[in-house]
Design an enzyme around this catalytic site. Structure first.
Site, short mmCIF file in Angstrom:
data_model
loop_
_atom_site.label_atom_id
_atom_site.label_comp_id
_atom_site.label_asym_id
_atom_site.label_seq_id
_atom_site.Cartn_x
_atom_site.Cartn_y
_atom_site.Cartn_z
N TYR A 84 -14.07 6.18 -13.42
CA TYR A 84 -13.98 4.94 -12.75
C TYR A 84 -14.33 3.69 -13.65
O TYR A 84 -13.61 2.75 -13.73
CB TYR A 84 -14.72 4.81 -11.40
N ASN A 104 -5.74 -5.24 -6.38
CA ASN A 104 -7.05 -4.70 -5.85
C ASN A 104 -6.70 -3.24 -5.40
O ASN A 104 -7.93 -2.57 -5.46
CB ASN A 104 -6.74 -5.31 -4.44
N LYS A 119 -12.35 0.47 -14.87
CA LYS A 119 -12.63 -0.93 -14.39
C LYS A 119 -13.08 -1.68 -15.85
O LYS A 119 -12.86 -3.05 -15.81
CB LYS A 119 -13.83 -0.77 -13.49
N ASP A 139 3.79 2.93 -3.79
CA ASP A 139 2.77 3.73 -4.50
C ASP A 139 2.89 2.90 -6.05
O ASP A 139 3.87 2.92 -6.71
CB ASP A 139 2.82 5.13 -4.90
N ASP A 199 0.88 -1.29 -0.10
CA ASP A 199 -0.02 0.06 -0.02
C ASP A 199 0.70 1.28 -0.10
O ASP A 199 2.13 0.98 -0.05
CB ASP A 199 -1.00 0.07 1.12
N LYS A 252 -17.33 12.31 -10.39
CA LYS A 252 -17.99 13.73 -11.18
C LYS A 252 -18.62 13.26 -12.28
O LYS A 252 -18.36 12.38 -13.11
CB LYS A 252 -16.68 14.48 -11.61
N GLY A 298 -7.09 0.65 -5.75
CA GLY A 298 -8.18 1.32 -6.58
C GLY A 298 -8.62 2.44 -5.93
O GLY A 298 -8.94 2.66 -4.58
N LEU A 327 -19.63 13.53 -16.10
CA LEU A 327 -18.62 13.71 -16.96
C LEU A 327 -18.46 15.34 -17.43
O LEU A 327 -17.43 15.69 -17.76
CB LEU A 327 -18.57 12.87 -18.39
P1 NAD Z 1 -10.60 1.44 -0.25
O1 NAD Z 1 -10.50 2.91 -0.56
O2 NAD Z 1 -11.02 1.10 1.19
O3 NAD Z 1 -9.12 0.85 -0.16
C1 NAD Z 1 -8.20 0.96 -1.24
C2 NAD Z 1 -6.77 0.90 -0.93
O4 NAD Z 1 -5.93 1.01 -1.83
C3 NAD Z 1 -6.37 1.75 0.22
O5 NAD Z 1 -5.81 1.20 1.20
C4 NAD Z 1 -5.41 2.71 -0.73
O6 NAD Z 1 -4.20 3.32 0.26
C5 NAD Z 1 -4.84 1.85 -1.43
N1 NAD Z 1 -4.42 2.63 -2.64
C6 NAD Z 1 -4.79 3.67 -3.49
N2 NAD Z 1 -4.01 4.16 -4.25
C7 NAD Z 1 -2.76 3.26 -4.25
C8 NAD Z 1 -1.50 3.22 -4.96
N3 NAD Z 1 -1.45 4.51 -6.02
N4 NAD Z 1 -0.74 2.35 -4.54
C9 NAD Z 1 -1.06 1.51 -3.68
N5 NAD Z 1 -2.08 1.38 -2.86
C10 NAD Z 1 -2.94 2.29 -3.05
O7 NAD Z 1 -11.24 0.83 -1.31
P2 NAD Z 1 -12.21 -0.72 -1.29
O8 NAD Z 1 -13.41 -0.47 -1.07
O9 NAD Z 1 -11.42 -1.95 -0.17
O10 NAD Z 1 -11.74 -1.23 -2.84
C11 NAD Z 1 -10.91 -1.90 -3.05
C12 NAD Z 1 -11.18 -2.22 -4.61
O11 NAD Z 1 -12.29 -2.82 -4.78
C13 NAD Z 1 -10.76 -1.15 -5.35
O12 NAD Z 1 -10.18 -1.50 -6.59
C14 NAD Z 1 -12.15 -0.68 -5.70
O13 NAD Z 1 -12.39 0.01 -6.85
C15 NAD Z 1 -12.98 -2.17 -5.90
N6 NAD Z 1 -14.22 -2.00 -5.66
C16 NAD Z 1 -14.75 -1.79 -4.65
C17 NAD Z 1 -16.40 -1.79 -4.52
C18 NAD Z 1 -16.94 -1.42 -3.02
O14 NAD Z 1 -18.27 -1.49 -3.02
N7 NAD Z 1 -16.39 -1.10 -2.24
C19 NAD Z 1 -17.01 -2.15 -5.31
C20 NAD Z 1 -16.40 -2.53 -6.71
C21 NAD Z 1 -15.22 -2.46 -6.67
#
Ligand code: NAD
Length: 451
Positions: free
Chosen positions: A357, A292, A361, A265, A242, A299, A294, A301
């Protein structure tokens, strides 16, 4: 975050009240716990003639017996069933569906809470005859409709066999076990495609990832932390990745799963090389990679700015492409890892305010399909999991009414847990999913809108 409404209407007074008012009555889902039985009752295996006759049905029934399950060829009156497995790999015309489907129909009401209906059939694309393609594609509509009719946390899903796969291929058996188990609690109305006969069932089904080294990006919190915990539970050694700003939480997760933390990062140009170096130097291998991490920068478009667009594309898709390139180019990795990418149902159905987004995706899905042959050529694989509404800090920020509508609009009438996404990823990362590559599995409780 917890879904108090689901807890309230799951039992007693709350359940009765919701029934009288005609409100959604989600139930607590049957989720995997070590030591629990695979399914909550006997399994009825039906082949094309409405009994477990036919090569595929007989082979699968024998396999299920070897797993210690109570297998039925005919349902007994009033007996609660844990699952119905419909083996339809030999259908030639739409009329062929009638006997097995209507035989199964007579047992649908006897399905236990948290029960499963699973079809096993061949892909329509691999049929040359239009009638055969019609019969096979009809199963798609059938299973998705049935999933919308089931209650009490029961689900319906399907396994599609490509021309290189058979009912008894490891990937088919792995997918069958996943769908039967509580690991697939929030997967409903979906299909997994088994394209080849490669793969291997684990010696110990409770530790399918024993001996594997798994890298999980975005592991400091939310779904990523759940993935790290689940892969560790299944026997893997974890590298938790992370950003440095999340270092404290990252260290907590890495300590909890007895793995190592890599503050990185993922958008830096040499992220792939640094991940490979860390995994090899600290753990001697890199067998699984979960993309994972993300972000969302929502916003409409019409109001989108360069910063929001660019950052979402950079984190959610461009970084994954670059890291995968580094893996494919690496001479240090004897075989490529099994990669699982986290997409989103927004990337399939679209979502208002999420054009950036959804582009990222949708991009993940395109990348997975095109990368599959490249990774397979190096002994690896790549698949995606597309979560729907999952209860995390991300979705807790959605305004109350929008959130309440979003979480009820699926066949299971509730949001998923981070662990539900993690379970699907753990399965796709395992050797039992060996014959599955280039596939996208939605973990969304069968979203009713769009996807
Ligand atoms: P979250 O924001 O709670 O966690 C995301 C993690 O990714 C954070 O710890 C953040 O620090 C890390 N991160 C962000 N940018 C980074 C980078 N440049 N380098 C390294 N780490 C980085 O999000 P979440 O809800 O746990 O989502 C996890 C994944 O699941 C994401 O890809 C999200 O798009 C996807 N997702 C989530 C949902 C939902 O309902 N929560 C639905 C569909 C998809």
């Amino acid at each position: 975050m917890s879904d108090k409404y689901t807890q309230f209407v799951s039992r007693g007074f709350g359940r009765d009240l919701a029934g009288k008012l005609g409100l959604p009555r989600p139930v607590e889902l049957r989720r995997y716990k070590a030591g629990d039985p695979l399914i909550p009752g006997p399994v009825l295996v039906l082949g094309q003639n409405g009994e477990s006759k036919g090569q595929g049905a007989e082979a699968l029934a024998a396999e299920l017996v070897s797993w210690g399950l109570d297998v039925r060829r005919n349902a007994l009156p009033k007996e609660k069933l844990g699952a119905i497995v419909l083996v339809l790999d030999e259908v030639r015309t739409p009329e062929d569906l009638e006997v097995p489907v209507l035989t199964a129909a007579r047992s649908v009401r006897d399905l236990a809470a948290g029960g499963r209906i699973i079809s096993v059939s061949r892909t329509a694309e691999s049929a040359t005859d239009p009638a055969e393609a019609a019969a096979r594609q009809g199963i798609d509509g059938l299973v998705r409709s049935l999933a919308k009719e089931l209650r009490d946390g029961a689900t319906a899903n399907g396994i599609l066999l490509g021309s290189g796969a058979a009912p008894q291929s490891p990937g088919t058996l792995g997918a069958l076990r996943f769908f039967l188990s509580g690991r697939s609690a929030f997967v409903d109305g979906q299909f997994l495609s088994v394209t080849s006969a490669s793969g291997r069932l684990p010696g110990d089904p409770e530790k399918p990832l024993a001996g594997k080294v798994a890298v999980v990006t975005g592991a400091a919190r939310g779904i990523g932390a759940a993935i790290a915990r689940t892969l560790h539970r299944d026997g893997a050694t974890i590298v938790a990745v992370d950003v440095p700003a999340a270092g404290d939480h990252l260290a907590e997760v890495a300590n909890e799963v007895k793995g190592t933390a890599l503050q990185l990062d993922i958008t830096v140009p040499d992220a792939g090389e640094r991940i490979i170096r860390h995994a090899l130097e600290r753990h001697g291998s890199l067998d699984i990679l979960v993309h994972n991490a993300g972000i969302t920068r929502d916003k409409l478009l019409a109001n989108m700015d360069e910063g929001r667009w660019r950052s979402v594309i950079a984190v959610n898709i461009a970084s994954q492409l670059r890291i995968n390139d580094a893996i494919l180019a690496s001479s240090e990795l004897p075989v490529a890892p099994r990669i699982v990418s986290v997409a989103s149902t927004s990337g399939i159905a679209g979502n208002r305010g999420q054009s950036n987004y959804a582009a990222s995706k949708g991009g993940v899905i395109g990348m997975v399909r095109a990368s599959a042959p490249l990774l397979e050529a190096r002994g690896g694989a790549i698949n995606a999991v597309a979560p729907g509404f999952i209860e995390t800090e991300m979705t807790a920020r959605i305004p109350f009414v929008t959130r309440e509508v979003a979480r009820r609009l699926n066949s299971l009438q509730q949001g998923g847990a981070p662990g539900d996404v993690a379970e699907a990823i753990a399965f796709l990362a395992s050797d039992a999913a060996g014959g599955i590559s280039g596939d996208v599995l939605r973990v969304c409780g069968q979203n009713l809108v769009g996807a």
